[in-house]
Design an enzyme around this catalytic site. Structure first.
Site, mmCIF file in Angstrom:
data_model
loop_
_atom_site.group_PDB
_atom_site.id
_atom_site.type_symbol
_atom_site.label_atom_id
_atom_site.label_comp_id
_atom_site.label_asym_id
_atom_site.label_seq_id
_atom_site.Cartn_x
_atom_site.Cartn_y
_atom_site.Cartn_z
ATOM 1 N N GLY A 90 0.637 -0.895 -0.182
ATOM 2 C CA GLY A 90 -0.240 0.246 -0.354
ATOM 3 C C GLY A 90 0.954 1.535 0.143
ATOM 4 O O GLY A 90 2.217 1.701 0.033
ATOM 5 N N GLY A 92 2.531 3.546 1.516
ATOM 6 C CA GLY A 92 3.325 3.735 2.218
ATOM 7 C C GLY A 92 3.536 5.615 2.941
ATOM 8 O O GLY A 92 3.895 5.839 4.359
ATOM 9 N N ARG A 93 4.281 6.017 1.863
ATOM 10 C CA ARG A 93 4.724 7.317 1.438
ATOM 11 C C ARG A 93 3.950 8.121 0.528
ATOM 12 O O ARG A 93 4.839 8.675 0.086
ATOM 13 C CB ARG A 93 6.526 7.264 1.945
ATOM 14 N N LYS A 112 4.471 12.246 -3.167
ATOM 15 C CA LYS A 112 5.574 11.051 -2.837
ATOM 16 C C LYS A 112 6.156 10.956 -1.665
ATOM 17 O O LYS A 112 6.989 12.415 -1.906
ATOM 18 C CB LYS A 112 5.848 10.552 -3.963
ATOM 19 N N ASP A 124 8.343 6.323 8.398
ATOM 20 C CA ASP A 124 7.634 7.714 8.233
ATOM 21 C C ASP A 124 6.812 8.040 8.093
ATOM 22 O O ASP A 124 6.248 9.486 7.075
ATOM 23 C CB ASP A 124 8.617 8.692 8.827
ATOM 24 N N ARG A 182 -1.935 -1.090 -10.764
ATOM 25 C CA ARG A 182 -0.196 -2.489 -10.588
ATOM 26 C C ARG A 182 -0.858 -3.729 -10.424
ATOM 27 O O ARG A 182 -1.821 -3.714 -10.428
ATOM 28 C CB ARG A 182 0.763 -2.054 -9.176
ATOM 29 N N ASP A 251 4.710 -4.644 -7.097
ATOM 30 C CA ASP A 251 3.825 -3.698 -6.615
ATOM 31 C C ASP A 251 4.573 -2.113 -8.085
ATOM 32 O O ASP A 251 3.568 -1.272 -8.352
ATOM 33 C CB ASP A 251 3.770 -3.212 -5.521
#
Length: 484
Positions: A90, A92-93, A112, A124, A182, A251
């Protein structure tokens, strides 16, 4: 919410999918966003108010602090095989701002490095400046080379530090893509949802990217074939310019056929088919010579996800999938040899063309010839004085090549013009990219701007950009990192 639209026109079809495919995200604001780079040519293509994008309000959007009306503000769910191991992933950032509509077309606008999402898995969600500028350089160079790719609209710094091995300056990239669907999105649906969600996602992908297959006897088989052919063509284009993606996880394979994710990627200098640049690819899974195979492996994972849509009977579905995957190599080889014929000035087709091209590459590997410079020299009919061009092996090959050229009715000038239109003089050489990034981290963007200007015209190099055609004096082993 932003007061001005600045030309943004959002219409978010992805939100019509089941909520299992995304999560709404509210980002933490960054303190001091500053615009570092704006791709004004791309902004103009998107129909945006270019001047307004330099204003503070637009900069806050690029930083994820404020959004135009109609923005989706979601993180997409997907899974994927990373170096052969399956994981739930997923965004994540990354945050999908939404789908910007230009006439009949729509593109994803994604931030991004924008911060944590429900898929951050303890990370983070942030990015540092150098990797974001790296994606800006390489993605725009790929676009200029004529290779399907996501694009880079803007880079901003955040005013926050990002902690990796050391404290780094935080940054956010605005990425533009045909979509972010994707292979891993389909894997997610198959593994964590169900057949109806797979069907829903496939119907959406068909509608968005391949609407002409909707009336096929089995649209899902036709859809898979379209994705397969698009990927075969894309990877052939990578091989033909010596590009190593470096992280061909499922991905990172788009349904649209665009190159995505410019972390541990690089271009080959001295030709070595086993070139690996990624710091974490210890086994060479994603080496240059293995990219075509990995493309087929990834597509097999897509076929597995689509099996229930190929046929109700599982055995029949598997048989269909095997037959489909069996065509991938033919697609790839057809695109590769077609591209190689152009690189060698071969207008007609002859059965021995493949052997002629492979023999050239073998000699190049033997003498560690520079990939880009060698093909460009052939296209310009010049012969640099080096071990490759003065070798007996090349002399014999060149005689065979000239004999092959003599069998086609083509003027020399026309042949060379065709070759020069597909053999770039300029690529984003690894050492030049690193020089530009090192200077940019000190907020000296001169080298970055000059490199990008040279890469914008890779086939028609300007006199002032000639030094960008040269390989490094010492081609030391080059290592790249994913930036996370």
């Amino acid at each position: 919410m932003m007061k001005k639209q600045m030309g943004w026109q959002f219409d978010n079809s992805y939100l019509t999918l089941s909520p299992t495919f995304y999560k709404k995200v509210t980002l933490n604001e960054v303190p001091e966003p500053k615009l570092i780079a704006l791709n004004y040519l791309l902004a103009d293509e998107l129909g945006l108010d270019t001047e307004a994008l330099y204003e503070e309000e637009a900069i806050h959007m690029f930083a994820g602090n404020a959004f135009p009306e109609g923005a989706a503000q979601i993180a997409q769910a997907y899974a994927g095989h990373q170096f052969g191991h399956f994981n739930m992933l997923g965004d994540g950032r990354a945050l999908l701002v939404g789908e910007h509509v230009i006439g009949e077309e729509r593109v994803d606008i994604q931030l991004k490095g924008a911060g944590r999402t429900p898929f951050s898995r303890g990370g983070d969600g942030r990015a540092s400046l150098a990797p974001m500028l790296r994606e800006l350089i390489i993605s725009e160079a790929m676009h200029a080379l004529g290779i399907p790719t996501t694009r880079s609209l803007a880079v901003v710094t955040t005013g926050d530090a990002v902690y990796r091995e050391t404290a780094l300056e935080g940054a956010i990239l605005t990425r533009v893509a045909a979509s972010h669907l994707r292979v891993g999105t389909f894997q997610y649906a198959a593994a964590f949802a169900g057949v109806e969600e797979v069907r829903e996602l496939a119907d959406y992908a068909i509608s968005r990217h391949y609407p002409h297959v909707a009336t096929a006897d089995n649209p899902y088989i036709a859809f898979f074939e379209e994705v397969m052919e698009r990927q075969a063509e894309l990877i052939a284009k990578w091989q033909l310019v010596g590009f190593v993606h470096g992280v061909m996880n499922t991905d990172n394979m788009t349904i649209s056929g665009e190159t995505i994710d410019y972390g541990p990627c690089a271009f080959i200098n001295a030709y070595d088919p086993d070139s690996v640049f990624s710091s974490i690819d210890h086994e060479g899974r994603y080496r240059y010579s293995n990219q075509p195979f990995i493309g087929g492996w990834n597509l097999a994972r897509l076929a597995e996800s689509l099996l229930p849509l190929f046929a109700e009977d599982e055995d029949e579905a598997i048989t269909i999938a095997k037959q489909l995957i069996g065509r991938y190599e033919d697609y790839y080889e057809a695109y590769w040899i077609s591209g190689m014929r152009e690189k060698l000035g071969l207008i007609s087709d002859e059965p021995d063309d493949l052997a002629l091209a492979e023999r050239l590459l073998t000699i190049m590997a033997q003498y560690k010839a520079d990939f880009t410079q060698t093909f460009r020299a052939l296209s310009e009919n010049v012969r640099p004085v080096n071990a490759f061009f003065t070798s007996e092996e090349f002399r014999v090959w060149e005689q065979q090549w000239h004999a092959r050229l003599a069998r086609q009715e083509t003027m020399l000038d026309d042949m060379q013009a065709m070759m020069q239109s597909v053999n770039p003089a300029v690529i984003p050489r690894n050492h030049l990219v690193e020089e530009a990034l090192t200077a940019a981290q000190q907020h000296d963007f001169t080298k970055l701007e000059e490199l990008m200007a040279a890469c914008a015209n890779p086939y028609d190099v300007l006199p002032e950009h000639m030094h960008y055609t040269e390989p490094p004096a010492d081609d030391e082993p080059y290592v790249t990192y994913c930036g996370t």
